[in-house]
Motif scaffolding. Sequence first.
Motif, short mmCIF file in Angstrom:
data_model
loop_
_atom_site.label_atom_id
_atom_site.label_comp_id
_atom_site.label_asym_id
_atom_site.label_seq_id
_atom_site.Cartn_x
_atom_site.Cartn_y
_atom_site.Cartn_z
N TYR A 234 0.87 -1.19 0.00
CA TYR A 234 0.00 0.00 0.00
C TYR A 234 0.91 1.23 0.00
O TYR A 234 1.77 1.38 0.89
CB TYR A 234 -0.90 -0.01 1.24
N LEU A 235 0.75 2.06 -1.03
CA LEU A 235 1.51 3.31 -1.08
C LEU A 235 0.82 4.31 -0.16
O LEU A 235 -0.37 4.59 -0.34
CB LEU A 235 1.53 3.87 -2.52
N GLN B 156 2.33 7.24 5.28
CA GLN B 156 2.65 6.70 6.62
C GLN B 156 3.62 5.51 6.55
O GLN B 156 3.99 4.94 7.57
CB GLN B 156 1.36 6.25 7.31
#
Length: 242
Positions: free
Chosen positions: A84-85, A88
């Motif tokens: 997941y880009l 955070q």
Amino acid sequence: MRIDVIALFPEIILPALQVGILKRTQDAGNLTINVHNLRDFTADRHQTVDDYPYGGGAGMIMKPEPLFTAVRTLSRDSTARVIYLTPQGTPFTQSLAEALSLESHLLLICGRYKGIDERVRMKLVTNEISIGDYVLSGGEIPALVLIDAVGRVLPRALGDYESAQGDSFSQELLDHPHYTRPAEFEGMTVPEALLSGNHEKITEWRHEQSLKRTAEQRPELLEKYQLTEEDIAYLDSQKPER
Ligand code: SAM
């Protein structure tokens, strides 16, 4: 290597896959990239991908169902790394790009709006990667950054012409300055060492320039680099006289 990308705006990514090293690597059969529209994994007539946040507040959240269907469908016959880009995530670096280039299947999730439902992160995501401490409107550009950096270090991706050897960060140092013809341009000349034809001298000049540039631009990188006595003497010689 196979890379699947799940995005709401595939059109941001697709043109960049049709040029240069990425195109050559795909044409040579070393890399397969499929960019999927998340809406194709929805089950309702309106192809809904987002909804209001529980607890209220501004912005929409990407719903879990289409993302679960997409990831499960696309990773059915392989153990993909599901990335997941996100701002955070772990900061993206050259060494992370090199590590990922050894994987056989990457599945990239591009967020939009306020981001994705937390349950996707909890259940499906194996890695979270950030391309820097700033917030973009979507994960498509970060995915492209990752694909480009990983794609160019795949075995046989780069010819001698674009060799990654000596690139910034390849040895934890920044790259040295480069010159091409003419030897003199608007009164600026090419350093004598580069014109000498003496390979030892050229290698030494390049190494010293890499050290100098790293000390000037990114001094914190030198803390991780194993400096030799010669390196230390060279850097000391470059310090301005007090
Ligand atoms: N609310 C999120 C937060 O503060 O962490 C930011 C959401 S951002 C507006 C929308 C999407 O863009 C994110 O879900 C992520 O996929 C992508 N994105 C934005 N900045 C990014 C960055 N620096 N690195 C990687 N992805 C990023």
